[in-house]
Motif scaffolding. Sequence first.
Motif, short mmCIF file in Angstrom:
data_model
loop_
_atom_site.label_atom_id
_atom_site.label_comp_id
_atom_site.label_asym_id
_atom_site.label_seq_id
_atom_site.Cartn_x
_atom_site.Cartn_y
_atom_site.Cartn_z
N VAL A 244 -19.53 34.67 1.13
CA VAL A 244 -18.99 36.13 1.18
C VAL A 244 -18.13 36.70 2.72
O VAL A 244 -17.57 37.55 1.81
CB VAL A 244 -20.46 36.66 0.35
CG1 VAL A 244 -20.08 38.54 0.63
CG2 VAL A 244 -20.85 36.51 -0.64
N GLU A 245 -18.52 36.27 3.13
CA GLU A 245 -18.07 37.09 4.78
C GLU A 245 -16.76 36.31 4.56
O GLU A 245 -16.07 37.34 4.97
CB GLU A 245 -19.41 35.72 5.69
CG GLU A 245 -18.74 36.98 7.36
CD GLU A 245 -20.35 37.71 8.00
OE1 GLU A 245 -20.59 37.48 8.04
OE2 GLU A 245 -20.78 35.44 7.66
N LYS A 246 -16.08 34.60 4.44
CA LYS A 246 -14.93 34.59 4.00
C LYS A 246 -14.47 35.22 2.65
O LYS A 246 -12.79 35.69 3.59
CB LYS A 246 -15.30 33.31 4.12
CG LYS A 246 -15.54 32.27 5.12
CD LYS A 246 -15.51 31.17 5.17
CE LYS A 246 -16.45 30.16 6.33
NZ LYS A 246 -16.47 28.68 5.70
N ILE A 247 -14.78 35.51 2.38
CA ILE A 247 -14.15 36.41 1.21
C ILE A 247 -14.54 37.82 1.34
O ILE A 247 -12.46 38.12 1.03
CB ILE A 247 -14.60 36.37 0.10
CG1 ILE A 247 -14.95 34.26 -0.70
CG2 ILE A 247 -14.18 36.85 -1.47
CD1 ILE A 247 -15.99 34.54 -2.11
N ARG A 248 -14.79 38.42 1.67
CA ARG A 248 -14.51 39.39 2.48
C ARG A 248 -13.53 39.89 3.67
O ARG A 248 -13.01 40.55 3.74
CB ARG A 248 -15.92 40.09 2.98
CG ARG A 248 -16.61 40.59 2.06
CD ARG A 248 -18.00 41.34 2.36
NE ARG A 248 -18.41 42.37 3.17
CZ ARG A 248 -18.13 43.69 3.17
NH1 ARG A 248 -18.25 44.29 2.21
NH2 ARG A 248 -17.93 44.35 4.19
N ALA A 249 -13.91 38.85 4.29
CA ALA A 249 -12.73 38.43 5.58
C ALA A 249 -10.81 38.53 5.01
O ALA A 249 -9.28 38.96 5.41
CB ALA A 249 -12.71 37.48 6.37
N ILE A 250 -10.97 37.73 3.86
CA ILE A 250 -9.21 37.16 3.29
C ILE A 250 -9.14 38.53 2.23
O ILE A 250 -7.96 38.36 1.65
CB ILE A 250 -8.98 35.81 2.64
CG1 ILE A 250 -10.56 35.90 1.05
CG2 ILE A 250 -9.73 34.85 3.44
CD1 ILE A 250 -10.00 34.83 0.28
N SER A 251 -10.48 39.50 1.41
CA SER A 251 -10.12 40.29 1.13
C SER A 251 -9.38 41.49 1.87
O SER A 251 -8.09 42.31 1.21
CB SER A 251 -11.12 40.61 0.38
OG SER A 251 -11.70 39.80 -0.62
N LYS A 252 -9.92 41.73 2.64
CA LYS A 252 -9.67 43.13 3.89
C LYS A 252 -8.72 42.94 4.36
O LYS A 252 -7.13 43.56 4.22
CB LYS A 252 -10.64 42.72 4.98
CG LYS A 252 -10.31 43.94 5.67
CD LYS A 252 -11.10 43.81 7.47
CE LYS A 252 -11.22 45.11 8.40
NZ LYS A 252 -10.16 44.93 8.26
#
Length: 516
Positions: free
Chosen positions: A79-87
Motif C-alpha cells: 500500500v505504501e508503494k501504491i500510495r507513492a505512485i498515486s501521489k
Amino acid sequence: MAGGKLTPRQKMINLMYLVFIAMLALNMSKEVLSAFGILDKKIVESNSITDTRNQSSFEQLTQKAVDQPGQFGDKKVKVEKIRAISKEFNDYLEGIKTQITKKYPKDKEGNYPCEQMDKSDEIDNMFYKGDRESSDAKKFLGYIQGYAGKIKAIGGSSIADVEMKKIEKRFATEAVYSEKAGAKLPWLDYNYHHFPLIASVTKLSQIQADIKATESDVMTGMFQSDLVAAASLTAYQPIVVPEKTAFFQGEAVKGKIILGKFDPTLVAKSVIVNGSSVKASAGQAEFSFGAGAVGEHDITGSFNFDENGKVISLPIKGNYVVVPRPNSATISADKMNVVYRGVVNPMTISFAGISDNNVTASAPGMTKGSKPGQYNIKPGQGTEMTINVTAKLPDGKPVSDKKTFRIKGIPAPAGTIRGEQGLVKGPKSSLLVSTVGAKLNDFDFEVGLNVVGFNIKVTGKPTVVVQGSKLNAQAQAVIAGAGRGDQVTISEIKVNLVGAPGYLLPKTSVVIYEIQ
C-alpha cells in the motif's frame, strides 16, 4: 450506470456528463461554464475528503503491521508503494492544472473565473503541435496508461481480479466512437481537443478523483480479503483435547474435539507458560520445562497480543501425566526363543516409552530391517550370542539393556523321493525319473534345500554313489535289474542351503522305495 443504488461519486460523474451534454446543446452558455466550475470545486472538495479517509485507513494498516507484522507487514509495504505512485500521478496532474490556469487565478472562495475559461488554447497548445500530439501529451497518456499496470505489479495477488479489472477500466484510453465525427477518435482528441479550458480542468480533477478512489479501493480490498479468510471454514482445524495425556490399560479414554483457528501469520507479543516467558513464532509457541514428580500436572499461562494499543490475553489451560522412567528394553524373537545358524532370524527390538529413532541395537551378524523396531540376525560360530540395546531418553540421558540368545544349528532334514519321505511305493518307471530331495519337518523358517549327492542300494547289488539329485546311468542300470517287491534304499543324502553352498546340514534320514 443504470440500475442499483449509485454512490455519491458515481452520481457526481453522471452529473458531469449531463452537464457536458447540456453544454453542447446550449453552445457554451455562461451558465454551463459556471456549472463546470461548480462541478470541479465539488470534485476537489470530495478529493480532499477521500485523502483524509485514505490517510486514516493507511494509519490503521500501519498500526496493524506493527502489531502483527507477519499478517499485515507485506500489505502495508504494498500500500505504501501504491500510495507513492498515486501521489506522483496526482501531483503531475495538479501541475498541469496549475500551468494551464495560471492566467485564471481563483477568487478568495476558491472559484475559477469560469466564464472567461471558454477557450481551449491552453490545453491545445500543451497537448498538440498542429494536429499532432506533443511530447507533453504522450507523457500525459503514459501516466494514465501505465498507472493500472504499476498497481497490478505491486499489489499482485493481494488485489482481487474483479477489483483489478475495475481499475484497468477506470484508466482505459481506447479510441472512442464519436457520433458527430461518425468514426472512432483517439481518447485524447475525444476528451480534450478543442474543449473549453474549464471543462478540461474538471476532467483532470476527475482523474485525480479516480486515483484516490483506486487507492481507497485497494486498501479496502486488502482488509476485506483478511475478513473473508478469517471467516472461511478452511481457517479452522479440529483439535483433539484428551481429558489427560496418559491413560492406563483398560481405562476409558475421554476427551473432547473442538474447532480452533490457526493463522500461521499471527505472532503473539508474548507467551507465558507456567510462569515463564517462552518464544512465540508464527501461529504458535513452543515450551519446555521439567516434568516433575510422577502424577498429573497442570499447564497454565497466556497468549498476549497487541490490538488497537491494548494487550489482549488469551488463557492457556492444559494438563499432562508423568509416568515412571523406563529401565528395561523389550527384546523378543519373532519365531522362537533361540536363533538359528544358517538362516536370517527376524527380530523385533524396542525400548518402552522411547521412539525407534532413539534406540540402537547391536550384535554379531545383526542388520537393521526396513520397518521401525525390525532387525535381522544371521548368527556365526558359537553356541550363544548377546544383543546389546542402548537408547536415549526424552531428557537426553542414555539407558541400556542386553539379552543372551542360544544359537542352534538347523535340524537334520528328512530325505524324499517324488516329494515323499519314509517308505515310498511305486512303479520302477516312476523311480527312474524321480528327483531325490530333502524336507525340514516342523521348522518355522522357510529355507531352500539343495541335494548335492546320495547313495542308492538295491538288495543283492553293490551300492552306487550319485552326484546331484537325479539318478545317473549307473544307478538306473542297477534299478533296471530289480523286480517287483524289491526295495531301493536312498541314503547318505548330502544337503546344503540354497544361497549358502558351503553350509552342509546334518545327516539326512534315508528314504526307501519299494517297487510295485
